[in-house]
Design a protein around this motif. Structure first.
Motif, PDB file in Angstrom:
ATOM      1  N   PRO A 188       0.800  -1.211   0.000  1.00  0.00           N
ATOM      2  CA  PRO A 188       0.000   0.000   0.000  1.00  0.00           C
ATOM      3  C   PRO A 188       0.834   1.261   0.000  1.00  0.00           C
ATOM      4  CG  PRO A 188       0.048  -0.943   2.196  1.00  0.00           C
ATOM      5  CD  PRO A 188       0.739  -1.912   1.289  1.00  0.00           C
ATOM      6  N   LEU A 189       0.311   2.270  -0.684  1.00  0.00           N
ATOM      7  CA  LEU A 189       0.864   3.619  -0.655  1.00  0.00           C
ATOM      8  C   LEU A 189       2.349   3.664  -0.984  1.00  0.00           C
ATOM      9  CD1 LEU A 189      -0.935   5.088   2.482  1.00  0.00           C
ATOM     10  CD2 LEU A 189      -1.747   4.852   0.153  1.00  0.00           C
ATOM     11  N   ASP A 190       2.804   2.761  -1.864  1.00  0.00           N
ATOM     12  CA  ASP A 190       4.185   2.763  -2.339  1.00  0.00           C
ATOM     13  C   ASP A 190       5.212   2.619  -1.217  1.00  0.00           C
ATOM     14  OD1 ASP A 190       3.370   3.090  -5.000  1.00  0.00           O
ATOM     15  OD2 ASP A 190       3.185   5.252  -4.719  1.00  0.00           O
ATOM     16  N   LEU A 191       4.850   1.930  -0.145  1.00  0.00           N
ATOM     17  CA  LEU A 191       5.810   1.673   0.919  1.00  0.00           C
ATOM     18  C   LEU A 191       6.795   0.609   0.446  1.00  0.00           C
ATOM     19  CD1 LEU A 191       3.441   1.380   4.022  1.00  0.00           C
ATOM     20  CD2 LEU A 191       4.821   3.355   3.387  1.00  0.00           C
ATOM     21  N   SER A 192       8.013   0.667   0.967  1.00  0.00           N
ATOM     22  CA  SER A 192       8.959  -0.399   0.670  1.00  0.00           C
ATOM     23  C   SER A 192       8.482  -1.663   1.372  1.00  0.00           C
ATOM     24  CB  SER A 192      10.352  -0.026   1.182  1.00  0.00           C
ATOM     25  OG  SER A 192      10.377  -0.043   2.604  1.00  0.00           O
ATOM     26  N   ARG A 193       9.008  -2.797   0.948  1.00  0.00           N
ATOM     27  CA  ARG A 193       8.593  -4.058   1.568  1.00  0.00           C
ATOM     28  C   ARG A 193       8.864  -4.036   3.075  1.00  0.00           C
ATOM     29  NH1 ARG A 193       7.321  -8.945  -0.308  1.00  0.00           N
ATOM     30  NH2 ARG A 193       7.882  -8.337  -2.435  1.00  0.00           N
ATOM     31  N   GLN A 252       6.863  -3.612   8.643  1.00  0.00           N
ATOM     32  CA  GLN A 252       6.954  -2.967   9.955  1.00  0.00           C
ATOM     33  C   GLN A 252       5.628  -2.329  10.353  1.00  0.00           C
ATOM     34  OE1 GLN A 252      10.297  -0.314   9.314  1.00  0.00           O
ATOM     35  NE2 GLN A 252      11.762  -1.770  10.197  1.00  0.00           N
ATOM     36  N   LEU A 253       4.980  -1.659   9.392  1.00  0.00           N
ATOM     37  CA  LEU A 253       3.697  -1.018   9.679  1.00  0.00           C
ATOM     38  C   LEU A 253       2.637  -2.065  10.015  1.00  0.00           C
ATOM     39  CD1 LEU A 253       1.946   1.479   9.872  1.00  0.00           C
ATOM     40  CD2 LEU A 253       1.633   1.404   7.386  1.00  0.00           C
ATOM     41  N   ALA A 254       2.618  -3.157   9.261  1.00  0.00           N
ATOM     42  CA  ALA A 254       1.647  -4.223   9.517  1.00  0.00           C
ATOM     43  C   ALA A 254       1.855  -4.818  10.907  1.00  0.00           C
ATOM     44  CB  ALA A 254       1.761  -5.310   8.450  1.00  0.00           C
ATOM     45  N   GLU A 255       3.111  -5.044  11.278  1.00  0.00           N
ATOM     46  CA  GLU A 255       3.407  -5.606  12.598  1.00  0.00           C
ATOM     47  C   GLU A 255       3.004  -4.644  13.714  1.00  0.00           C
ATOM     48  OE1 GLU A 255       7.539  -6.553  12.433  1.00  0.00           O
ATOM     49  OE2 GLU A 255       7.259  -8.247  11.066  1.00  0.00           O
ATOM     50  N   THR A 256       3.273  -3.352  13.509  1.00  0.00           N
ATOM     51  CA  THR A 256       2.912  -2.341  14.509  1.00  0.00           C
ATOM     52  C   THR A 256       1.402  -2.282  14.701  1.00  0.00           C
ATOM     53  OG1 THR A 256       4.850  -0.990  13.994  1.00  0.00           O
ATOM     54  CG2 THR A 256       3.017   0.108  15.099  1.00  0.00           C
ATOM     55  N   LEU A 257       0.662  -2.257  13.595  1.00  0.00           N
ATOM     56  CA  LEU A 257      -0.796  -2.179  13.672  1.00  0.00           C
ATOM     57  C   LEU A 257      -1.392  -3.451  14.262  1.00  0.00           C
ATOM     58  CD1 LEU A 257      -1.614  -0.412  10.281  1.00  0.00           C
ATOM     59  CD2 LEU A 257      -1.726   0.563  12.574  1.00  0.00           C
ATOM     60  N   ASN A 286      -4.911 -10.560  12.918  1.00  0.00           N
ATOM     61  CA  ASN A 286      -3.568 -11.105  12.750  1.00  0.00           C
ATOM     62  C   ASN A 286      -2.844 -10.318  11.653  1.00  0.00           C
ATOM     63  OD1 ASN A 286      -4.252 -12.205  10.161  1.00  0.00           O
ATOM     64  ND2 ASN A 286      -5.097 -14.037  11.151  1.00  0.00           N
ATOM     65  N   LYS A 287      -1.586 -10.647  11.440  1.00  0.00           N
ATOM     66  CA  LYS A 287      -0.779  -9.852  10.510  1.00  0.00           C
ATOM     67  C   LYS A 287      -1.342  -9.898   9.091  1.00  0.00           C
ATOM     68  CE  LYS A 287       3.967  -9.135   8.934  1.00  0.00           C
ATOM     69  NZ  LYS A 287       5.370  -9.610   9.022  1.00  0.00           N
ATOM     70  N   HIS A 288      -1.766 -11.071   8.667  1.00  0.00           N
ATOM     71  CA  HIS A 288      -2.340 -11.187   7.318  1.00  0.00           C
ATOM     72  C   HIS A 288      -3.574 -10.298   7.180  1.00  0.00           C
ATOM     73  CE1 HIS A 288      -4.098 -12.830   3.663  1.00  0.00           C
ATOM     74  NE2 HIS A 288      -5.210 -13.052   4.340  1.00  0.00           N
ATOM     75  N   GLU A 289      -4.429 -10.307   8.192  1.00  0.00           N
ATOM     76  CA  GLU A 289      -5.651  -9.504   8.139  1.00  0.00           C
ATOM     77  C   GLU A 289      -5.325  -8.011   8.119  1.00  0.00           C
ATOM     78  OE1 GLU A 289      -8.699 -12.611  10.405  1.00  0.00           O
ATOM     79  OE2 GLU A 289      -7.506 -11.188  11.579  1.00  0.00           O
ATOM     80  N   VAL A 290      -4.329  -7.607   8.912  1.00  0.00           N
ATOM     81  CA  VAL A 290      -3.911  -6.203   8.898  1.00  0.00           C
ATOM     82  C   VAL A 290      -3.414  -5.817   7.510  1.00  0.00           C
ATOM     83  CG1 VAL A 290      -2.176  -4.569   9.741  1.00  0.00           C
ATOM     84  CG2 VAL A 290      -3.390  -6.027  11.358  1.00  0.00           C
ATOM     85  N   GLN A 291      -2.616  -6.677   6.899  1.00  0.00           N
ATOM     86  CA  GLN A 291      -2.114  -6.390   5.552  1.00  0.00           C
ATOM     87  C   GLN A 291      -3.262  -6.268   4.551  1.00  0.00           C
ATOM     88  OE1 GLN A 291       0.592  -9.781   5.394  1.00  0.00           O
ATOM     89  NE2 GLN A 291       2.362  -8.402   5.398  1.00  0.00           N
TER      90      GLN A 291
END
Length: 214
Positions: A4-9, A14-19, A27-32
């Motif tokens: 999303p939003l042109d973020l690097s991998r 990191q954003l997915a893990e934080t959220l 879970n992480k997959h759902e956040v992604q």
């Protein structure tokens, strides 16, 4: 899955893990997946400032088309409940955190969410006037010879009788919490501000489905 939003991998991970840690409901997959949905929504509206998020109009469109909400006043208040930093945009973090309560919140979390929606002026109470405005806004307008305002006033009195435990002619958070725990149906007493189970399930099934890109 596209990022999303042109973020690097790395930034995306990191954003997915934080959220995931912040919400504790996905879970992480759902956040992604929710991040991807958000990015798709923002991209759908090219005039949106991608780095900020969805404005009130576009967010209300999501509430209406995805969750079937129709009450203008309540949709505005739900937007305010999601927009924690009051910058008039729902950003990705607010989107995921808001949906964690919207879709999977505990009763206590939903009580707090609904109270914040119903407390129109943010003074910590739901006043007679606020009840009147919300109930009048949410009721289906039917042609009648009777004064519709009188019917709304009667509903306000019923609500106060059920919820105003300290008899001060307004509903505090403590009043609201106690009333809802006695009768869960009072959670949305002043208007539908949470998705019904069918809409919530349909959204989750669509958002979290496995795709070839996962």
């Amino acid at each position: 899955m596209s990022r999303p939003l042109d973020l690097s991998r790395k930034q995306h991970q990191q954003l997915a893990e934080t959220l995931c840690k912040l919400t504790k409901r996905f879970n992480k997959h759902e956040v992604q997946c929710l991040m991807k949905v958000f990015s798709t929504l923002v991209a759908t509206f090219p005039e949106q400032r991608i780095g900020i998020g969805l404005d009130r109009t576009k967010f209300r469109n999501v509430l209406h088309t995805t969750f079937g909400m129709t009450d203008d006043m309540i949709m505005d208040r739900v937007f305010r409940a999601f927009d924690k930093d009051n910058d008039s945009y729902v950003n990705m973090k607010e989107w995921v955190e808001g949906l964690s309560i919207f879709l999977r919140g505990t009763l206590d979390e939903k009580i707090k969410f609904c109270f914040d929606v119903f407390d129109l002026n943010g003074d910590g109470f739901i006043s007679r006037e606020e009840m009147f405005h919300m109930l009048k806004s949410s009721l289906i307008k039917q042609p009648t010879e009777e004064d519709p305002d009188e019917g709304v006033k009667d509903l306000v009195e019923i609500a106060l009788k059920k919820m105003d435990y300290d008899h001060d002619n307004k509903v505090s958070y403590a009043d609201f919490e106690k009333a809802v725990k006695v009768d869960n149906l009072l959670l949305e007493a002043f208007g539908p501000c949470l998705p019904d189970s069918k809409s919530a399930l349909a959204f989750e099934e669509q958002a979290f489905k496995k795709s070839k890109d996962d």
